[in-house]
Design a protein around this motif. Structure first.
Motif, PDB file in Angstrom:
ATOM      1  N   UNK A  48       4.221   0.234   0.974  1.00  0.00           N
ATOM      2  CA  UNK A  48       5.478   0.967   0.806  1.00  0.00           C
ATOM      3  C   UNK A  48       6.184   0.525  -0.474  1.00  0.00           C
ATOM      4  N   UNK A  49       6.180  -0.769  -0.737  1.00  0.00           N
ATOM      5  CA  UNK A  49       6.803  -1.287  -1.954  1.00  0.00           C
ATOM      6  C   UNK A  49       6.096  -0.723  -3.189  1.00  0.00           C
ATOM      7  N   UNK A  50       4.784  -0.687  -3.143  1.00  0.00           N
ATOM      8  CA  UNK A  50       4.013  -0.161  -4.277  1.00  0.00           C
ATOM      9  C   UNK A  50       4.248   1.328  -4.479  1.00  0.00           C
ATOM     10  N   UNK A  51       4.549   2.039  -3.403  1.00  0.00           N
ATOM     11  CA  UNK A  51       4.777   3.478  -3.532  1.00  0.00           C
ATOM     12  C   UNK A  51       6.259   3.798  -3.723  1.00  0.00           C
ATOM     13  N   UNK A  52       7.075   2.754  -3.915  1.00  0.00           N
ATOM     14  CA  UNK A  52       8.485   2.961  -4.218  1.00  0.00           C
ATOM     15  C   UNK A  52       9.400   3.019  -3.020  1.00  0.00           C
TER      16      UNK A  52
END
Length: 146
Positions: free
Chosen positions: A119-123
């Motif tokens: 989720x962090x990587x996808x913003x």
């Protein structure tokens, strides 16, 4: 810390409940479904931020469900919790749009952490770290031992 709406598709009642509990403890809203058809409907109805596909649903292979989610424009993270450690099975999952593949048996706390990472990587926002212990009245269970 942001809350994500997560749909868990898992035909196995116990693992679905444990995973739901851990994800809720991490601050997420969780909907658990047992079939691919119900999962697809829940993703659309709840505008899911992420999807976790447990053991293959009875009505569709997990990788095929992943492909259908991508075809329906689900852009959020998709994690597959699969029984096979075979490389070709994992590669197929990634080719069908999965962001991560975790071989069962798995630690639900690790899965929650992986949700936060993708989720962090996808913003998307990261929720709080989940507890590794489940307590209900006098009974306490270490989730790392499941």
């Amino acid at each position: 810390m942001g809350t994500m709406r997560i749909v868990v598709v898992d035909p196995e009642a116990l693992s679905g409940k444990v995973l739901s509990f851990v994800l809720q403890e991490a601050g997420h809203d969780v909907v658990v479904t047992r079939t691919a058809a119900d999962g697809l409907a829940a993703v659309a109805r709840h505008e899911a931020d992420a999807v976790i596909i447990g053991a293959d649903p009875p009505d569709l292979d997990g990788s095929d469900l992943c492909a259908l989610l991508r075809a329906q424009q689900h852009a959020g993270p998709i994690l597959i919790l699969g029984h096979s450690s075979a490389t070709h099975v994992k590669v197929r999952a990634f080719e069908h749009g999965a962001d991560d593949y975790v071989v069962t048996p798995y630690d639900p706390v690790e899965v929650a952490a992986r949700v936060n990472v993708v989720a962090r990587r996808s913003g998307r926002s990261e929720a709080q770290a989940p507890s590794s212990r489940l307590s209900v009245e006098e009974v306490e269970l270490s989730l790392g031992e499941l």
